[in-house]
Design an enzyme around this catalytic site. Structure first.
Site, PDB file in Angstrom:
ATOM      1  N   SER A 263     -27.747  45.340 -13.341  1.00 56.44           N
ATOM      2  CA  SER A 263     -28.815  44.486 -14.590  1.00 56.44           C
ATOM      3  C   SER A 263     -28.173  44.331 -15.678  1.00 56.44           C
ATOM      4  O   SER A 263     -27.501  45.748 -15.896  1.00 56.44           O
ATOM      5  CB  SER A 263     -30.521  45.344 -13.840  1.00 56.44           C
ATOM      6  OG  SER A 263     -29.926  46.514 -14.514  1.00 56.44           O
ATOM      7  N   ASP A 264     -28.778  43.918 -16.649  1.00 57.52           N
ATOM      8  CA  ASP A 264     -28.802  44.352 -18.261  1.00 57.52           C
ATOM      9  C   ASP A 264     -29.711  45.664 -17.955  1.00 57.52           C
ATOM     10  O   ASP A 264     -29.968  46.083 -17.627  1.00 57.52           O
ATOM     11  CB  ASP A 264     -29.330  43.420 -18.613  1.00 57.52           C
ATOM     12  CG  ASP A 264     -28.476  43.077 -20.447  1.00 57.52           C
ATOM     13  OD1 ASP A 264     -28.178  44.120 -20.801  1.00 57.52           O
ATOM     14  OD2 ASP A 264     -28.068  42.581 -21.300  1.00 57.52           O
ATOM     15  N   CYS A 265     -29.454  45.865 -19.254  1.00 59.83           N
ATOM     16  CA  CYS A 265     -30.202  47.212 -19.527  1.00 59.83           C
ATOM     17  C   CYS A 265     -31.267  47.279 -19.794  1.00 59.83           C
ATOM     18  O   CYS A 265     -31.585  46.763 -20.838  1.00 59.83           O
ATOM     19  CB  CYS A 265     -29.128  48.044 -20.605  1.00 59.83           C
ATOM     20  SG  CYS A 265     -27.355  48.756 -20.016  1.00 59.83           S
TER      21      CYS A 265
END
Lengths: 734, 734
Positions: A263-265
């Protein structure tokens, strides 16, 4: 000149130690058995874990399993710039595929040196390949521009070089294509990327937003992909079984054992906090895992997966599936193998910031500069005797780290334009700022030439988009007033996209050079170009729009085509026809002619085209009868110069509205001497000629086609396709 | 702990030397003759100048006249914060007029010390007193809030203290009220302050936007005023003869010999580049000069005034008028007098950053904190034995310079909350960031109390407004999840305005403390308050709006009143009735009751009111029969505490729509002990009871009036005015 930016916001400073397969306890596990397949080795490791241990391992800051000798590992690394320290937007302007490949090799070599020093892992969250749809986007500079063909060439070269070659047995590093998908807005008028729902038609999705990921997953076989913050048509990207399972893993067959998704952060947290897609946090983390996201960059998985498991919201086998991907990826990177068995493990600091890699940094900056206007003032020449007096104006004439843009690491050195000019002989330098009475001072000093170097006033950045693409008016006003002196005045436009039309229409402005973010040696590249040490040959990788464009279309309007209902005037050079500077435009210090070498056949029956039969092979991986179009380029002027041969296709085929034109091939020819010719080979695939219907199907249409060389057009070649329209790729429906 | 921020963008580093009246050539000029009037002295200096010399002197970076012994001078100095290093928004929250006056005295003392060290001039471009109309405004923190009554009290105390007392014979420093007028937008959705045209009705102008300047010019007699970037109703503020000549110098009689106007920096250039008000630069500078602007902060005047003069676009007498104002201002500041003759000339570094002035910095921070929620958790107490474990979370728990906000100088020291907590005994401190698995760590550590300290994610600043007033959702999510542990959880809201409603509605959040930008000792003030060393008594100087407010009204909508056509729901507590936190709200560590001491008369004939006759004296300068309303306040709880007695007026008088209520008086009572009472004297002028008609006339209406004490209301007193409505002030029409 360090390679990587280790983003510090969420990535704690874990030391990265390699596991020790020579000692217990790890040596007892078959993950150390190099005679087994990578998948078998990873499975052995997972088989030895308890469920509690497994539940802790889908977090970017992995605690490892001390009981088993599995060390901590941070899945988060950044490597956008590499040694060149020039954001991708300038790299793309060079239109030089082999150079991109060389830069990718340096980045991965330096990344390995960092990893060997326990400063990083073996996977990196680069490249950023969302196409640069709107000039306001805060992260456009990270990308190779607006055109999907260019973006795909960049991916093919950069990712392959990063990973150590096509489908390497051992990954040099694992690259991560991001951000999947339709992510290209940070924060615009109250719309935040964390909660934004991108409404995208199937046609635009297949034709534009998904093209880079198709290249990554299907064609270039990237190791890893990052899911984005935003939703797509109502479903968060990190819990989206249509985009992840149906398209990515299903349709594109991105199913190598090691292919994992991060996932993106905070993107999993955002599913709950911003998208409000599930009623509690446990259902949120379970949905991400079940939909095929393997790593949470954030704290949601370690915090809420255990209770989600207790609630029966996912199966242990689903968790095992993620862990198998993750540890197979590490096995396939040599993580569990001995250092002695792997050449890359011997790389060290002597392989970082080498003279050769620094040469590349200068070269990419020089190749990426684009000359937009020139009345003959450029290149500047030194007087036969005495000194040349140069008056530098503007906020960026002594720019250093600003030239690197975002996601840059610390550079060994940074050379601003002022510094580079200082190193020249027979130059007097005067400097003032635009607000320091420039007209009075220009008159007092009587310089030989005035060079105004600045960037757009409003900075774009991660988490912020722009609201305007016009210059802060006080600065062009200063340029306009000093230019009235009659002293030759040169504008160097750095930083973000904005509308330079007032410089083009002002006869007192002699020349305009676009420099974007040219990296650590950007100032040297600019001075070398202004004085003719190198000849500019870059081309605009983005459309320069008129100021009012941003008032005509909302950034949240994802549509590419003009739309009379919404007033959207169209996006990118394919659909917008009122550009200030056209995509692909760029002047030289010389003149070129181009001639297409005649092709005997000008009519092709689609049914007879090689491989044009069902089941079709994947269209962009085929050679085709138009793959070897050759163009003969002649330098008719007096200056040796590179020349980028650009081939666009236009014509009457497929339904209206039709794109103005589409880039289908390019090649950068090097060092074409005065009076000499070179031949460019333009590989045009059938896929590049295809269009997409409203369902997203890729279709080859009968009709008349026209290949155009350059902007403006220097040569054309016409041909036709006959027969029935043929679907090259059936797009999976949501 | 330095006083001033010398803005460096445009203000070159001129050394400031005092002129030498003891030597030739200057001693030959009557400007040195202290027996003459200030005006006569200034005129003598101007009489000695050539026209070419005069043309150079209306620039902030004045070159002086070396031939005459007149040294260089920079008219630009900044002094917003002073010693307190707390932006005005927190100062205003204290509702403590004498403290504002004391801070103003320290600022001007330190300014003189800087001037004596040749580091600055004698005039300062402070205070910023545009009322804080919209919560998105990037510079709201610089101002004393949204309410014009509070703003006017701030001006009266701050400007008078800066200038050395009311109508001083010699200015201690010359204060500058800015930005004239209707300036309160930086950059919002493509609208830039440099080119913005504020459309304001005469009613809103007189009632709201002009009120602070009326106080500055007419009542407090500030020395200088700055004209703003924006236009007002189509006319640029720095070339606006209506606002400058008709209102300011005409109606308000701001015509002391030394009263000069400076432009905001580049604002004259913006008349040409952004407002496009004149066809060339010469007409632009001439228009500004002719309309009464005396200083150009920028380069337009020195560059284009000479040719404008040659073209006959202004008279030499007009230039002389400006120079007379400027040099009278310097004469009246003692600039041309001997150091020995002036006590302020002996101030030096020992008068900067004294213990007493640092005490003021702590005091203003403590007085300005506002307690918004408390379930009894606060004040925190130490256990009888052992240590108290405090878990600090959030981006600002170790904030230092961030607490100072914008326009702050370097401080001698900065004390973050974490630093202040570290100085306490019997405290264990644990710290994590919100993204570091806060729930897991809170469970592992089992702290006694969790304190989450952060500021809004999107920063406001000069040149940037905000697009949202909601918290970044990931951080409240983290607070919500840790609060589920049952561990008492305290939220400290710093930075910009945003909607805290999710903390108020969450029973697991024990307390919310608003701290804004509390300055150099802000962390100490917060910890002192959390642990009951001091009791909070500040009040909100701004309305806290719900998140969706910013979607209901455009920032470019200058209207104060609700408007069903545009959807504007109204601005400020006077016109908006759905606040998350009301203006004036603030809790205590104790409880108070309030009782208005009975006033015999409850009906007043307007015609019989003192001075309520034509020609009326200026209304806010009059005493009135309601000037001495007394309120008896009793502390019914157990904790000694300050108490701010706020008096609002509401009622049925004048035409609809009527404001919900209007602040008319306040007094901060100090140290009210448990069980004890104090009496507050609330001075209510007739002007504070007046309303404004659609033409902007200030009118006293017959009708029923209700004085309300506190938010929510603790006591009321009703009275009526009878007779005919009476105009107190006829507003000049444009």
């Amino acid at each position: 000149m360090l390679l990587t930016t280790f983003a510090v916001l969420l990535a704690s400073a874990l030391a990265h130690e390699y596991p020790d397969c020579s000692s217990e306890p790890l040596s007892n596990n078959s993950v150390c058995d190099t005679s087994l397949s990578a998948r078998e080795r990873a499975q052995a490791l997972i088989d030895a874990m308890t469920i509690q241990e497994k539940l802790n391992l889908t977090h970017n800051n992995s605690p490892g399993v001390p009981r088993l000798g599995l060390p901590t590992y941070n899945w988060w690394g950044e490597a956008l710039h590499g040694v060149a320290a020039a954001p991708a937007i300038v790299m793309a302007a060079a239109f030089d595929d082999p150079l991109i490949y060389s830069i990718g090799e340096v980045i991965s070599t330096e990344a390995r040196a960092f990893s060997n020093a326990n400063k990083s892992g073996l996977d990196y969250w680069t490249p950023n390949i969302n196409p640069f749809r709107d000039p306001r986007w805060g992260r456009g500079q990270e990308t190779p521009g607006e055109d999907t063909y260019v973006v795909k060439r960049y991916i093919e070269n950069m990712v392959t070089a990063l990973q150590g070659g096509p489908e390497p047995e051992t990954y040099k590093i694992i690259a991560t294509c991001k951000h999947y998908t339709a992510y290209d807005m940070e924060f615009w008028q109250g719309n935040t990327r964390y909660g934004y729902d991108a409404k995208v038609s199937a046609q635009d999705m297949a034709e534009y937003y998904m093209q880079p990921f198709q290249q990554c997953a299907r064609d270039t076989k990237v190791g890893s992909i990052m899911c984005a913050y935003n939703s797509v048509n109502g479903v968060p990207s990190c819990a989206n079984s249509y985009t992840i399972e149906s398209v990515l893993r299903g349709h594109w067959n991105w199913t190598a054992d090691e292919n994992y998704i991060t996932s993106d952060c905070t993107a999993i947290q955002n599913i709950y906090t911003d998208h409000h897609a599930f009623p509690d946090r446990q259902q949120t983390v379970a949905a991400a895992l079940n939909s095929g996201v393997d790593i949470d960059c954030g704290y949601y998985n370690p915090t809420f997966l255990p209770s989600a498991y207790e609630q029966g919201l996912f199966e242990e086998a689903t968790l095992d599936r993620s862990l198998l991907r993750l540890y197979t990826a590490l096995v396939k990177s040599g993580y569990f193998n001995s250092a002695e068995s792997q050449p890359w493990r011997s790389l060290g600091w002597s392989n970082v910031s080498t003279p050769e890699s620094e040469d590349l940094a200068l070269q990419i900056a020089e190749e990426g500069l684009v000359l937009l206007k020139n009345d003959g003032t450029l290149p500047l020449s030194l007087p036969s005797e005495g000194n040349l007096t140069v008056l530098l104006i503007g906020g960026w004439f002594n720019a250093t780290s600003e030239m690197q843009g975002i996601y840059a690491g610390p550079a060994r050195t940074l050379v601003s334009p002022w510094m580079a000019l200082n190193n020249m002989s027979n130059i007097n330098i005067e400097t003032i700022q635009w607000y320091e009475s420039p007209l009075i001072k220009a008159n007092e000093l009587q310089p030989d030439v005035i060079v105004w170097i600045d960037a757009t006033h409003e900075g774009a950045e991660e988490t912020a988009d722009r609201n305007t693409i016009k210059w802060d008016l006080m600065q062009p006003d200063a340029v306009e007033s000093v230019a009235t002196t009659g002293i030759p005045t040169v504008v160097v436009h750095m930083g973000e996209q904005c509308d330079d039309s007032m410089f083009f229409s002002n006869a007192n402005v002699s020349a305009v050079l676009w420099a974007g973010y040219p990296g650590m040696f950007g100032g040297q590249a600019i001075i070398n170009t202004l004085f003719g040490e190198v000849a500019p040959a870059g081309r605009m990788p983005i459309t320069q729009y008129p100021t009012n464009y941003v008032n005509e279309v909302a950034m949240t309007d994802m549509g590419l085509r003009p739309d009379s209902e919404t007033g959207n005037p169209g996006r990118t050079y394919k659909w917008y026809d009122n550009a200030t500077v056209e995509f692909g435009f760029g002047l030289h210090y010389t003149n070129f002619t181009a001639e297409i070498i005649a092709v005997e056949t000008t009519s092709f029956d689609i049914a007879q085209l090689p491989h044009a039969r069902r089941p079709l092979p994947l269209p962009s991986r085929r050679s085709s009868s138009t793959s070897s179009l050759e163009v003969n380029v002649t330098n008719t002027g007096n200056t040796t110069s590179d020349y980028v041969a650009l081939a666009f296709v236009a014509g009457e085929y497929g339904p209206e509205p039709r794109p103005r034109k589409s880039l289908v091939a390019y090649q950068r020819l090097k060092g074409v001497e005065s009076g000499a010719s070179q031949t460019g080979a333009l590989n045009i695939t059938l896929g590049a000629l295809a269009r997409y219907d409203v369902s997203g199907n890729e279709i080859l249409y009968p009709g008349s086609y026209r290949i155009q060389i350059d902007v403006p057009v220097l040569a054309t070649w016409e041909f036709e396709l006959t027969g029935a329209e043929t679907v090259l790729d059936h797009w999976p429906q949501s």
